[in-house]
Design a protein around this motif. Structure first.
Motif, PDB file in Angstrom:
ATOM      1  N   ASP A 121      29.281  37.446  41.091  1.00  0.00           N
ATOM      2  CA  ASP A 121      30.452  36.644  41.446  1.00  0.00           C
ATOM      3  C   ASP A 121      31.071  35.949  40.236  1.00  0.00           C
ATOM      4  O   ASP A 121      32.130  35.326  40.357  1.00  0.00           O
TER       5      ASP A 121
ATOM      6  N   GLN B  85      32.783  40.221  36.579  1.00  0.00           N
ATOM      7  CA  GLN B  85      33.716  41.013  37.392  1.00  0.00           C
ATOM      8  C   GLN B  85      34.829  41.646  36.565  1.00  0.00           C
ATOM      9  O   GLN B  85      35.178  42.806  36.773  1.00  0.00           O
TER      10      GLN B  85
ATOM     11  N   VAL C  45      37.900  45.709  41.206  1.00  0.00           N
ATOM     12  CA  VAL C  45      38.538  45.514  42.506  1.00  0.00           C
ATOM     13  C   VAL C  45      37.489  45.332  43.597  1.00  0.00           C
ATOM     14  O   VAL C  45      37.595  44.448  44.453  1.00  0.00           O
ATOM     15  N   TYR C  46      36.456  46.163  43.557  1.00  0.00           N
ATOM     16  CA  TYR C  46      35.382  46.080  44.548  1.00  0.00           C
ATOM     17  C   TYR C  46      34.686  44.717  44.507  1.00  0.00           C
ATOM     18  O   TYR C  46      34.428  44.106  45.547  1.00  0.00           O
TER      19      TYR C  46
ATOM     20  N   VAL D 245      35.849  41.856  43.205  1.00  0.00           N
ATOM     21  CA  VAL D 245      36.741  40.713  43.371  1.00  0.00           C
ATOM     22  C   VAL D 245      37.274  40.600  44.795  1.00  0.00           C
ATOM     23  O   VAL D 245      37.247  39.526  45.403  1.00  0.00           O
ATOM     24  N   SER D 246      37.776  41.709  45.321  1.00  0.00           N
ATOM     25  CA  SER D 246      38.473  41.616  46.613  1.00  0.00           C
ATOM     26  C   SER D 246      38.145  42.720  47.598  1.00  0.00           C
ATOM     27  O   SER D 246      38.519  42.632  48.768  1.00  0.00           O
TER      28      SER D 246
ATOM     29  N   SER E 152      40.293  46.627  50.888  1.00  0.00           N
ATOM     30  CA  SER E 152      41.097  46.462  52.099  1.00  0.00           C
ATOM     31  C   SER E 152      42.576  46.505  51.730  1.00  0.00           C
ATOM     32  O   SER E 152      43.002  45.872  50.754  1.00  0.00           O
TER      33      SER E 152
ATOM     34  N   THR F 217      49.793  43.716  50.568  1.00  0.00           N
ATOM     35  CA  THR F 217      50.457  42.790  49.647  1.00  0.00           C
ATOM     36  C   THR F 217      50.795  43.509  48.334  1.00  0.00           C
ATOM     37  O   THR F 217      50.371  44.641  48.089  1.00  0.00           O
TER      38      THR F 217
ATOM     39  N   SER G 127      49.675  42.854  45.318  1.00  0.00           N
ATOM     40  CA  SER G 127      48.479  43.125  44.520  1.00  0.00           C
ATOM     41  C   SER G 127      47.701  44.314  45.076  1.00  0.00           C
ATOM     42  O   SER G 127      47.134  45.110  44.315  1.00  0.00           O
ATOM     43  N   ARG G 128      47.679  44.461  46.391  1.00  0.00           N
ATOM     44  CA  ARG G 128      47.002  45.612  46.992  1.00  0.00           C
ATOM     45  C   ARG G 128      47.779  46.895  46.762  1.00  0.00           C
ATOM     46  O   ARG G 128      47.199  47.974  46.670  1.00  0.00           O
TER      47      ARG G 128
ATOM     48  N   LEU H 224      43.585  36.608  39.735  1.00  0.00           N
ATOM     49  CA  LEU H 224      43.401  37.980  40.215  1.00  0.00           C
ATOM     50  C   LEU H 224      44.066  38.982  39.284  1.00  0.00           C
ATOM     51  O   LEU H 224      43.451  39.979  38.868  1.00  0.00           O
TER      52      LEU H 224
ATOM     53  N   GLN I 148      42.226  39.351  36.043  1.00  0.00           N
ATOM     54  CA  GLN I 148      41.055  40.221  36.117  1.00  0.00           C
ATOM     55  C   GLN I 148      41.451  41.685  36.165  1.00  0.00           C
ATOM     56  O   GLN I 148      40.749  42.537  35.604  1.00  0.00           O
TER      57      GLN I 148
END
Length: 271
Positions: free
Chosen positions: A6, A11, A45-46, A48-49, A52, A57, A59-60, A162, A165
Protein backbone atom coordinates in the motif's frame (compact mmCIF):
# COMPACT_ATOMS: atom_id res chain seq x y z
CA UNK A 1 3.06 -7.39 3.48
CA UNK A 2 -0.17 -5.58 2.59
CA UNK A 3 1.13 -2.50 4.35
CA UNK A 4 4.21 -2.61 2.12
CA UNK A 5 2.12 -2.97 -1.04
CA UNK A 6 0.00 0.00 0.00
CA UNK A 7 3.02 2.30 0.15
CA UNK A 8 2.97 4.84 -2.74
CA UNK A 9 6.69 4.37 -3.43
CA UNK A 10 6.13 0.63 -3.93
CA UNK A 11 2.98 1.07 -6.01
CA UNK A 12 4.36 3.71 -8.36
CA UNK A 13 8.07 2.90 -8.29
CA UNK A 14 9.40 -0.42 -7.03
CA UNK A 15 6.56 -2.67 -8.23
CA UNK A 16 6.49 -1.43 -11.86
CA UNK A 17 10.31 -1.41 -11.99
CA UNK A 18 10.66 -5.03 -10.85
CA UNK A 19 7.72 -6.18 -12.98
CA UNK A 20 9.10 -4.51 -16.12
CA UNK A 21 12.56 -5.91 -15.46
CA UNK A 22 11.23 -9.46 -15.22
CA UNK A 23 8.90 -9.18 -18.22
CA UNK A 24 11.57 -7.59 -20.44
CA UNK A 25 14.00 -10.40 -19.70
CA UNK A 26 11.51 -13.27 -19.90
CA UNK A 27 10.07 -12.09 -23.23
CA UNK A 28 13.42 -11.24 -24.82
CA UNK A 29 13.63 -14.44 -26.88
CA UNK A 30 10.07 -13.94 -28.12
CA UNK A 31 11.03 -10.39 -29.14
CA UNK A 32 8.24 -9.00 -26.97
CA UNK A 33 10.29 -7.11 -24.40
CA UNK A 34 8.41 -3.94 -25.31
CA UNK A 35 5.45 -5.25 -23.32
CA UNK A 36 7.45 -4.45 -20.18
CA UNK A 37 6.03 -0.92 -20.26
CA UNK A 38 2.38 -1.96 -20.07
CA UNK A 39 3.20 -4.70 -17.55
CA UNK A 40 4.75 -2.13 -15.21
CA UNK A 41 1.82 0.24 -15.68
CA UNK A 42 -0.72 -2.56 -15.14
CA UNK A 43 0.78 -3.66 -11.82
CA UNK A 44 0.51 -0.09 -10.54
CA UNK A 45 -3.12 0.16 -11.64
CA UNK A 46 -3.85 -3.15 -9.91
CA UNK A 47 -2.22 -2.05 -6.65
CA UNK A 48 -3.68 1.47 -6.64
CA UNK A 49 -7.24 1.10 -7.88
CA UNK A 50 -7.86 -2.27 -9.52
CA UNK A 51 -9.29 -2.82 -12.98
CA UNK A 52 -12.88 -1.73 -12.42
CA UNK A 53 -14.21 0.35 -15.32
CA UNK A 54 -17.56 1.35 -13.87
CA UNK A 55 -18.23 4.21 -13.78
CA UNK A 56 -16.01 5.00 -16.75
CA UNK A 57 -14.23 8.08 -15.41
CA UNK A 58 -11.46 9.90 -17.28
CA UNK A 59 -8.72 8.14 -15.30
CA UNK A 60 -10.29 4.75 -16.02
CA UNK A 61 -10.46 5.66 -19.69
CA UNK A 62 -6.69 6.18 -19.57
CA UNK A 63 -6.25 2.65 -18.20
CA UNK A 64 -8.59 1.17 -20.80
CA UNK A 65 -6.99 3.01 -23.70
CA UNK A 66 -3.53 2.10 -22.44
CA UNK A 67 -4.31 -1.61 -22.38
CA UNK A 68 -5.93 -1.51 -25.82
CA UNK A 69 -3.02 0.47 -27.27
CA UNK A 70 -0.58 -2.20 -26.10
CA UNK A 71 -2.53 -4.81 -28.06
CA UNK A 72 -2.69 -2.52 -31.08
CA UNK A 73 1.01 -1.75 -30.85
CA UNK A 74 1.76 -5.47 -30.71
CA UNK A 75 -0.27 -6.06 -33.85
CA UNK A 76 1.41 -3.19 -35.70
CA UNK A 77 5.01 -3.85 -34.64
CA UNK A 78 5.93 -5.47 -37.97
CA UNK A 79 4.47 -2.66 -40.09
CA UNK A 80 6.88 0.00 -41.38
CA UNK A 81 4.36 1.89 -43.51
CA UNK A 82 5.50 5.52 -43.24
CA UNK A 83 2.02 7.18 -42.99
CA UNK A 84 1.33 5.00 -39.94
CA UNK A 85 3.03 7.63 -37.73
CA UNK A 86 0.41 10.18 -38.71
CA UNK A 87 -2.52 7.76 -38.56
CA UNK A 88 -1.63 6.73 -35.02
CA UNK A 89 -1.18 10.37 -34.02
CA UNK A 90 -4.65 11.28 -35.32
CA UNK A 91 -6.18 8.28 -33.56
CA UNK A 92 -4.43 9.33 -30.35
CA UNK A 93 -5.81 12.85 -30.66
CA UNK A 94 -9.33 11.46 -30.99
CA UNK A 95 -8.73 9.25 -27.94
CA UNK A 96 -7.61 12.33 -25.97
CA UNK A 97 -10.84 14.16 -26.75
CA UNK A 98 -12.90 11.10 -25.76
CA UNK A 99 -10.97 10.74 -22.51
CA UNK A 100 -11.65 14.35 -21.51
CA UNK A 101 -15.11 14.69 -23.09
CA UNK A 102 -17.13 15.00 -19.88
CA UNK A 103 -14.76 17.63 -18.53
CA UNK A 104 -14.72 19.55 -21.80
CA UNK A 105 -18.53 19.56 -21.98
CA UNK A 106 -18.62 21.57 -18.77
CA UNK A 107 -16.82 24.45 -20.50
CA UNK A 108 -18.20 27.10 -22.82
CA UNK A 109 -17.79 26.45 -26.54
CA UNK A 110 -14.61 28.50 -26.92
CA UNK A 111 -12.79 26.81 -24.04
CA UNK A 112 -14.09 23.41 -25.07
CA UNK A 113 -12.60 23.79 -28.54
CA UNK A 114 -9.39 25.30 -27.20
CA UNK A 115 -8.71 22.66 -24.55
CA UNK A 116 -9.95 19.80 -26.71
CA UNK A 117 -7.70 20.72 -29.62
CA UNK A 118 -4.80 21.29 -27.24
CA UNK A 119 -5.16 17.83 -25.72
CA UNK A 120 -5.48 16.22 -29.14
CA UNK A 121 -2.40 18.05 -30.41
CA UNK A 122 -0.27 17.12 -27.39
CA UNK A 123 -1.16 13.44 -27.40
CA UNK A 124 -0.86 13.21 -31.18
CA UNK A 125 2.55 14.90 -31.05
CA UNK A 126 3.90 12.45 -28.47
CA UNK A 127 2.58 9.44 -30.37
CA UNK A 128 3.99 10.65 -33.68
CA UNK A 129 7.51 11.30 -32.44
CA UNK A 130 7.70 8.33 -30.07
CA UNK A 131 6.62 6.13 -32.98
CA UNK A 132 9.71 7.23 -34.89
CA UNK A 133 11.75 5.62 -32.08
CA UNK A 134 10.05 2.23 -32.11
CA UNK A 135 13.07 0.60 -33.76
CA UNK A 136 15.58 2.34 -31.45
CA UNK A 137 15.28 0.65 -28.04
CA UNK A 138 17.91 2.73 -26.22
CA UNK A 139 16.46 6.02 -27.45
CA UNK A 140 12.90 4.85 -26.77
CA UNK A 141 13.87 3.68 -23.28
CA UNK A 142 15.56 6.98 -22.43
CA UNK A 143 12.64 9.00 -23.76
CA UNK A 144 10.14 6.77 -21.94
CA UNK A 145 11.96 7.10 -18.64
CA UNK A 146 12.09 10.90 -18.87
CA UNK A 147 8.53 11.27 -20.16
CA UNK A 148 7.11 9.03 -17.44
CA UNK A 149 9.09 10.56 -14.58
CA UNK A 150 8.50 14.10 -15.83
CA UNK A 151 4.77 13.57 -16.25
CA UNK A 152 4.40 11.73 -12.95
CA UNK A 153 6.39 14.16 -10.83
CA UNK A 154 4.64 17.15 -12.44
CA UNK A 155 1.23 15.60 -11.80
CA UNK A 156 2.16 14.99 -8.16
CA UNK A 157 3.20 18.62 -7.77
CA UNK A 158 -0.04 19.54 -9.49
CA UNK A 159 -1.89 17.79 -6.65
CA UNK A 160 -2.99 14.58 -8.35
CA UNK A 161 -1.65 11.51 -6.57
CA UNK A 162 -3.34 8.99 -8.89
CA UNK A 163 -2.12 10.60 -12.10
CA UNK A 164 1.29 11.03 -10.52
CA UNK A 165 1.50 7.29 -9.91
CA UNK A 166 0.41 6.60 -13.50
CA UNK A 167 3.28 8.66 -14.85
CA UNK A 168 5.87 7.42 -12.35
CA UNK A 169 4.93 3.82 -13.15
CA UNK A 170 5.74 4.45 -16.81
CA UNK A 171 9.03 6.05 -15.85
CA UNK A 172 9.97 3.19 -13.53
CA UNK A 173 9.10 0.55 -16.14
CA UNK A 174 11.05 2.36 -18.85
CA UNK A 175 13.99 2.74 -16.45
CA UNK A 176 14.05 -1.03 -15.90
CA UNK A 177 13.90 -1.61 -19.66
CA UNK A 178 16.79 0.80 -20.22
CA UNK A 179 18.86 -0.51 -17.31
CA UNK A 180 18.64 -4.09 -18.58
CA UNK A 181 20.12 -3.00 -21.91
CA UNK A 182 22.93 -1.07 -20.25
CA UNK A 183 23.85 -3.97 -17.95
CA UNK A 184 23.69 -6.67 -20.63
CA UNK A 185 25.20 -4.37 -23.31
CA UNK A 186 22.66 -5.69 -25.80
CA UNK A 187 19.57 -4.11 -27.27
CA UNK A 188 16.14 -5.39 -26.27
CA UNK A 189 13.30 -5.78 -28.77
CA UNK A 190 11.20 -2.61 -28.72
CA UNK A 191 8.44 -2.04 -31.26
CA UNK A 192 5.16 -0.21 -30.98
CA UNK A 193 4.11 -2.41 -28.07
CA UNK A 194 6.51 -0.17 -26.10
CA UNK A 195 6.22 3.25 -27.73
CA UNK A 196 2.45 3.40 -28.39
CA UNK A 197 1.08 2.70 -24.89
CA UNK A 198 3.88 4.75 -23.34
CA UNK A 199 3.17 7.86 -25.40
CA UNK A 200 -0.62 7.50 -25.20
CA UNK A 201 -0.78 6.98 -21.43
CA UNK A 202 1.77 9.71 -20.71
CA UNK A 203 -0.01 12.13 -23.03
CA UNK A 204 -3.47 11.44 -21.61
CA UNK A 205 -2.17 11.64 -18.05
CA UNK A 206 -0.55 15.01 -18.67
CA UNK A 207 -3.71 16.39 -20.29
CA UNK A 208 -5.96 15.21 -17.46
CA UNK A 209 -3.59 16.71 -14.89
CA UNK A 210 -3.87 20.06 -16.68
CA UNK A 211 -7.67 19.87 -16.84
CA UNK A 212 -8.34 18.65 -13.31
CA UNK A 213 -5.28 19.55 -11.22
CA UNK A 214 -2.80 22.42 -11.09
CA UNK A 215 -0.36 21.30 -13.77
CA UNK A 216 0.28 24.37 -15.99
CA UNK A 217 -0.36 23.63 -19.65
CA UNK A 218 2.96 25.09 -20.75
CA UNK A 219 4.81 22.44 -18.74
CA UNK A 220 3.54 20.01 -21.36
CA UNK A 221 5.38 21.93 -24.07
CA UNK A 222 8.64 21.08 -22.29
CA UNK A 223 7.67 17.42 -21.95
CA UNK A 224 6.80 17.41 -25.65
CA UNK A 225 10.47 18.01 -26.42
CA UNK A 226 11.58 14.72 -24.85
CA UNK A 227 11.09 12.49 -27.95
CA UNK A 228 13.00 15.03 -30.02
CA UNK A 229 15.79 15.22 -27.44
CA UNK A 230 16.12 11.43 -27.66
CA UNK A 231 16.98 11.78 -31.35
CA UNK A 232 20.24 13.69 -30.79
CA UNK A 233 23.25 12.17 -32.60
CA UNK A 234 25.05 9.57 -30.49
CA UNK A 235 27.72 7.32 -31.97
CA UNK A 236 26.53 3.73 -32.33
CA UNK A 237 30.13 2.62 -31.72
CA UNK A 238 29.99 3.62 -28.06
CA UNK A 239 28.79 1.10 -25.50
CA UNK A 240 25.09 0.90 -24.74
CA UNK A 241 25.68 2.05 -21.17
CA UNK A 242 27.29 5.27 -22.44
CA UNK A 243 24.56 5.80 -25.04
CA UNK A 244 21.96 5.29 -22.32
CA UNK A 245 23.73 7.74 -20.04
CA UNK A 246 24.07 10.49 -22.64
CA UNK A 247 20.50 10.16 -23.89
CA UNK A 248 19.15 10.00 -20.34
CA UNK A 249 20.95 13.22 -19.38
CA UNK A 250 19.43 15.10 -22.31
CA UNK A 251 15.89 13.75 -21.93
CA UNK A 252 15.83 14.06 -18.15
CA UNK A 253 16.84 17.71 -18.54
CA UNK A 254 13.52 18.28 -20.32
CA UNK A 255 11.67 16.39 -17.60
CA UNK A 256 13.41 18.47 -14.94
CA UNK A 257 12.33 21.63 -16.74
CA UNK A 258 8.67 20.60 -16.67
CA UNK A 259 8.91 19.61 -13.01
CA UNK A 260 10.49 22.96 -12.10
CA UNK A 261 7.82 24.92 -13.96
CA UNK A 262 5.07 23.01 -12.14
CA UNK A 263 6.76 23.46 -8.76
CA UNK A 264 7.22 27.18 -9.40
CA UNK A 265 3.52 27.61 -10.27
CA UNK A 266 1.81 25.10 -7.97
CA UNK A 267 4.29 24.86 -5.10
CA UNK A 268 4.78 21.72 -3.00
CA UNK A 269 1.97 19.15 -3.20
CA UNK A 270 -0.58 19.18 -0.34
CA UNK A 271 0.03 15.53 0.57
Amino acid sequence: MQELLDHPAVQGGLAPFVTALIVAELLRRLRLSGLAIIAGFAITVYLVSGFSFEPLTSSRKIVLLGLLSALLGLALSRFNWRPLHLILAIAGGIAAVWMALRILQQQDMTNMLLWGSGCALYVGWLIFWMDTLHESPVRAGSAGMALGLGTGASALLGASALLGQFGLALGAAASAYLLLQAISNSRLPCGRSFTLPLSLIAGLTGCLAVLTAQLPWYALTVLAGIPLAAKIPVSEKTGLWLQSLLLSIVTLACAAGAIYITWYVAGAPPF
